[in-house]
Design a protein around this motif. Structure first.
Motif, PDB file in Angstrom:
ATOM      1  N   GLN A 263     -54.567 -16.960   4.483  1.00 47.84           N
ATOM      2  CA  GLN A 263     -53.827 -15.795   5.004  1.00 47.84           C
ATOM      3  C   GLN A 263     -54.587 -15.142   6.144  1.00 47.84           C
ATOM      4  O   GLN A 263     -54.017 -14.758   7.170  1.00 47.84           O
ATOM      5  CB  GLN A 263     -53.585 -14.806   3.855  1.00 47.84           C
ATOM      6  CG  GLN A 263     -52.701 -13.634   4.227  1.00 47.84           C
ATOM      7  CD  GLN A 263     -53.509 -12.454   4.770  1.00 47.84           C
ATOM      8  OE1 GLN A 263     -54.662 -12.235   4.331  1.00 47.84           O
ATOM      9  NE2 GLN A 263     -52.934 -11.734   5.700  1.00 47.84           N
ATOM     10  N   LEU A 266     -54.387 -17.241   9.431  1.00 48.45           N
ATOM     11  CA  LEU A 266     -53.086 -17.113  10.113  1.00 48.45           C
ATOM     12  C   LEU A 266     -52.904 -15.738  10.729  1.00 48.45           C
ATOM     13  O   LEU A 266     -52.359 -15.604  11.832  1.00 48.45           O
ATOM     14  CB  LEU A 266     -51.939 -17.378   9.107  1.00 48.45           C
ATOM     15  CG  LEU A 266     -51.849 -18.802   8.560  1.00 48.45           C
ATOM     16  CD1 LEU A 266     -50.737 -18.877   7.519  1.00 48.45           C
ATOM     17  CD2 LEU A 266     -51.593 -19.815   9.666  1.00 48.45           C
ATOM     18  N   SER A 275     -44.887 -16.540  14.696  1.00 47.14           N
ATOM     19  CA  SER A 275     -44.475 -17.328  13.524  1.00 47.14           C
ATOM     20  C   SER A 275     -45.604 -17.457  12.529  1.00 47.14           C
ATOM     21  O   SER A 275     -45.394 -17.521  11.321  1.00 47.14           O
ATOM     22  CB  SER A 275     -43.994 -18.719  13.968  1.00 47.14           C
ATOM     23  OG  SER A 275     -45.052 -19.454  14.564  1.00 47.14           O
ATOM     24  N   LEU A 276     -46.871 -17.474  13.050  1.00 44.60           N
ATOM     25  CA  LEU A 276     -48.018 -17.520  12.137  1.00 44.60           C
ATOM     26  C   LEU A 276     -48.144 -16.216  11.363  1.00 44.60           C
ATOM     27  O   LEU A 276     -48.524 -16.190  10.194  1.00 44.60           O
ATOM     28  CB  LEU A 276     -49.310 -17.807  12.925  1.00 44.60           C
ATOM     29  CG  LEU A 276     -49.377 -19.169  13.622  1.00 44.60           C
ATOM     30  CD1 LEU A 276     -50.713 -19.310  14.358  1.00 44.60           C
ATOM     31  CD2 LEU A 276     -49.217 -20.300  12.621  1.00 44.60           C
ATOM     32  N   GLU A 278     -45.573 -14.416  10.402  1.00 41.66           N
ATOM     33  CA  GLU A 278     -44.539 -14.470   9.335  1.00 41.66           C
ATOM     34  C   GLU A 278     -45.035 -15.306   8.166  1.00 41.66           C
ATOM     35  O   GLU A 278     -44.846 -14.936   7.004  1.00 41.66           O
ATOM     36  CB  GLU A 278     -43.257 -15.057   9.933  1.00 41.66           C
ATOM     37  CG  GLU A 278     -42.035 -14.969   9.006  1.00 41.66           C
ATOM     38  CD  GLU A 278     -41.950 -16.209   8.128  1.00 41.66           C
ATOM     39  OE1 GLU A 278     -41.396 -16.092   7.006  1.00 41.66           O
ATOM     40  OE2 GLU A 278     -42.451 -17.267   8.540  1.00 41.66           O
ATOM     41  N   MET A 279     -45.722 -16.421   8.468  1.00 39.76           N
ATOM     42  CA  MET A 279     -46.277 -17.253   7.403  1.00 39.76           C
ATOM     43  C   MET A 279     -47.371 -16.509   6.654  1.00 39.76           C
ATOM     44  O   MET A 279     -47.509 -16.648   5.425  1.00 39.76           O
ATOM     45  CB  MET A 279     -46.822 -18.564   7.975  1.00 39.76           C
ATOM     46  CG  MET A 279     -45.757 -19.474   8.562  1.00 39.76           C
ATOM     47  SD  MET A 279     -46.524 -20.983   9.234  1.00 39.76           S
ATOM     48  CE  MET A 279     -45.180 -21.628  10.203  1.00 39.76           C
ATOM     49  N   SER A 280     -48.152 -15.710   7.361  1.00 39.83           N
ATOM     50  CA  SER A 280     -49.217 -14.915   6.717  1.00 39.83           C
ATOM     51  C   SER A 280     -48.623 -13.960   5.691  1.00 39.83           C
ATOM     52  O   SER A 280     -49.137 -13.805   4.580  1.00 39.83           O
ATOM     53  CB  SER A 280     -49.999 -14.152   7.796  1.00 39.83           C
ATOM     54  OG  SER A 280     -50.897 -13.240   7.195  1.00 39.83           O
ATOM     55  N   ARG A 282     -45.835 -14.334   4.047  1.00 38.62           N
ATOM     56  CA  ARG A 282     -45.349 -15.099   2.902  1.00 38.62           C
ATOM     57  C   ARG A 282     -46.496 -15.490   1.978  1.00 38.62           C
ATOM     58  O   ARG A 282     -46.348 -15.528   0.745  1.00 38.62           O
ATOM     59  CB  ARG A 282     -44.600 -16.336   3.389  1.00 38.62           C
ATOM     60  CG  ARG A 282     -43.244 -15.964   4.028  1.00 38.62           C
ATOM     61  CD  ARG A 282     -42.682 -17.083   4.858  1.00 38.62           C
ATOM     62  NE  ARG A 282     -42.438 -18.274   4.073  1.00 38.62           N
ATOM     63  CZ  ARG A 282     -42.111 -19.462   4.598  1.00 38.62           C
ATOM     64  NH1 ARG A 282     -41.999 -19.592   5.916  1.00 38.62           N
ATOM     65  NH2 ARG A 282     -41.906 -20.512   3.823  1.00 38.62           N
TER      66      ARG A 282
END
Length: 592
Positions: A263, A266, A275-276, A278-280, A282
């Motif tokens: 986390q 990212l 976009s990274l 948004e992944m972080s 999640r």
């Protein structure tokens, strides 16, 4: 009112239409011409028994159609007929209702109301509202005590009918209570054995005191205890892998540490590529879920019990519950349902002294109420009997029996003649669903002569006039708007025949009256005269119906008078008879 009747394929009638009207319609014809088929057709149309033997073989089926007018003065009957037809699925758009009944040579029968197929019972119900048919068989029924009682009850009025209905209801309840008491006494031993078995079963279940679903919950708990070590190992391994809280795990590789590192990596580049970021986010959510699972695993490990003593207790309890399910049901919920049902059954089987005393008390209470109502019903019938006999006697005076009297005797039924016994008005008598009395109509034909029962004291002609007098009285009190008489004037002639014609004309002033007669004196009073004529010119005998008027009518009366339709003297006599009847009818209308 019945406006038209069409009959095809019934007996000697191949195809005949009968135009009917208000007032008095008479139907005459030679013997064997088929007058009876007209009444039979009416019976079929209004739900009577279908006799395949009356279907013409050449036709293969018989059909009777009738058209009812619903716009007459009797609005209550018209409304009831209309409503019953609508309830049967018919569409009644105007003031007419078409009815039809078909019977095949094989005995199959169908009914139609306003063109829609309907049960035969609907025709019967409509018939009860519309028409009352009286024939010589009805005279014979009047000789039966039950029919005489029914006639008196019909005459007695609405309040009497309410009392009679209340008596019947109470009588049924009394007999049910008495039968139940007797049944329990007879079956006391068998009931006692059944009750003992139910009590043993209920006691066994009460001692165990199972809880709903207890067998399933204990089975689940036993599985956990039997596999406690394997469950603990799996939970410890999973908990350590998620949280690193385990001596066997390297803290640097637990899931939470790895997720945190991913986390952060990212998030550091989120400003370069969203976009990274948004992944972080999640991964933060995933870490939260894994943290919750790790916490729940910790609680699970704390609750996990491998106590051997508890496992033994569960095995023992399950064995006890298994004994219940082997005897009473497949599972504990079924055992509890059996216990509930058995408790109710046990109450029904109660043959204790207290239960029997309570049932006997209820039986005796209902017996007293039945006796009281029977006494009131007896008094009501006796009061109505006096009025009924007086009115019938007055009518007989107008039917050329000026000295005759009808007596209606209502007496207590002897105890030996009733299905059950009760004390009514201080004396024991026989009581049945019709009351505690016997009704008998007696005829005193001449002054000084002893009254005799109708069976023994009335000739055929006298019985016809008694029947007609009763119907005249009933007609005055309401009833169906159409009355049909099938040769109720049998055995009558001379002056008595004229009086019957006059009475029927009087009756027709308020009702539609249809009479099948062989008496010219009666036919002379008709508002419409129909003749059933037989045709033997073909290979098969057939009959048709046509209306006669003026000269043709006089010739038909001459045939009825002397069998000489072409005799000038017979026709003159018939015209004289028509003139007398016409004068009488005008007087009836003037006095109404």
């Amino acid at each position: 009112m019945l406006e038209e009747l069409r009959i095809t394929g019934l007996g000697v009638i191949e195809d005949a239409s009968l135009p009917l009207a208000e007032g008095l319609t008479v139907i005459t014809g030679e013997t064997g011409a088929g007058k009876t088929m007209v009444v039979a057709g009416l019976g079929l149309l209004f739900g009577g028994r279908a006799d395949a033997g009356r279907v013409r073989t050449d036709a293969g089926r018989a059909q009777v159609e009738g058209r009812l007018r619903l716009d007459g003065p009797d609005t209550r009957t018209s409304s009831a007929v209309r409503q019953r037809a609508v309830d049967a699925g018919a569409e009644v758009d105007d003031d007419e209702l078409l009815l039809s009944r078909t019977v095949t040579a094989e005995g199959r029968s169908r009914a139609h109301v306003a063109g829609r197929s309907a049960p035969i019972g609907v025709l019967s119900e409509l018939g009860e509202l519309v028409v009352s048919v009286h024939g010589q068989s009805d005279q014979m029924r009047l000789l039966q005590p039950a029919e005489q009682r029914a006639a008196l009850d019909r005459y007695a009025g609405a309040e009497h009918e309410k009392l009679y209905a209340r008596f019947r209801e109470t009588y049924v309840r009394w007999r049910a209570a008495a039968d139940e008491y007797d049944k329990r006494r007879r079956e006391a031993a068998e009931r006692g054995r059944e009750a003992e078995l139910l009590e043993l079963g209920l006691a066994e279940i009460a001692d165990v005191a199972p809880e709903p679903g207890e067998d399933e919950s204990l089975a689940e708990e036993a599985r956990r205890l039997e596999h406690a070590e394997a469950l603990r190992a799996a939970a410890v391994t999973a908990h350590g892998a998620l949280s690193g809280d385990s001596d066997a795990m390297d803290e640097s590789v637990d899931v939470m540490t790895l997720l945190a590192g991913a986390q952060r990596a990212l998030e550091a580049q989120a400003s370069v590529d969203s976009s990274l970021g948004e992944m972080s986010s999640r991964l933060i959510d995933a870490a939260s879920v894994i943290g919750d699972v790790a916490g729940e695993l910790g609680s699970y490990l704390a609750s996990l019990d491998a106590d051997p003593a508890r496992l033994e207790d569960i095995f023992a309890r399950r064995a006890i519950l298994k004994a219940l399910t082997r005897k009473y049901a497949e599972d504990i919920d079924g055992v509890l349902a059996w216990a509930e049902a058995s408790s109710l059954r046990l109450a029904e089987l109660d043959t204790s002294d207290g239960a029997m005393e309570a049932l006997a008390a209820e039986r005796d209470r209902l017996a007293g109420e039945t006796a009281s109502l029977a006494a009131r019903l007896l008094a009501s019938r006796q009061e109505a009997a006096g009025r009924f006999a007086e009115e019938v006697s007055v009518e007989l005076t107008g039917l050329a029996m000026p000295h005759a009297k009808v007596l209606a005797e209502v007496t207590l039924r002897p105890a030996a003649k009733g299905p059950h016994r009760l004390a009514v008005d201080g004396g024991e008598c026989g009581v049945g669903p019709d009351g505690c009395d016997e009704v008998e109509l007696r005829l005193q034909a001449n002054p000084g002569a002893p009254p005799a029962s109708l069976q023994r004291g009335a000739s055929g002609g006298e019985l016809s006039r008694v029947m007609l007098a009763i119907e005249v009285i009933f007609a005055g009190a309401g009833g169906p708007p159409t009355l049909v008489f099938d040769e109720v004037d049998a055995g009558v002639g001379g002056r008595a025949a004229v009086e019957i014609g006059r009475r029927l004309a009087r009756l027709a002033h308020r009702h539609q009256v249809i009479v099948v007669t062989h008496l010219p004196q009666v036919a002379a009073f008709a508002d419409r005269h129909l003749v059933v004529a037989k045709d033997v010119s073909g290979a098969v005998t057939t009959s048709g119906v046509h209306a006669v008027m003026d000269t043709e009518r006089a010739r038909e009366l001459a045939r009825m008078l002397a069998g000489l339709p072409d005799s000038d003297l017979g026709v003159a006599h018939a015209e004289e008879l028509l003139a007398v009847a016409g004068k009488e009818k005008r007087a009836i209308h003037a006095n109404s």
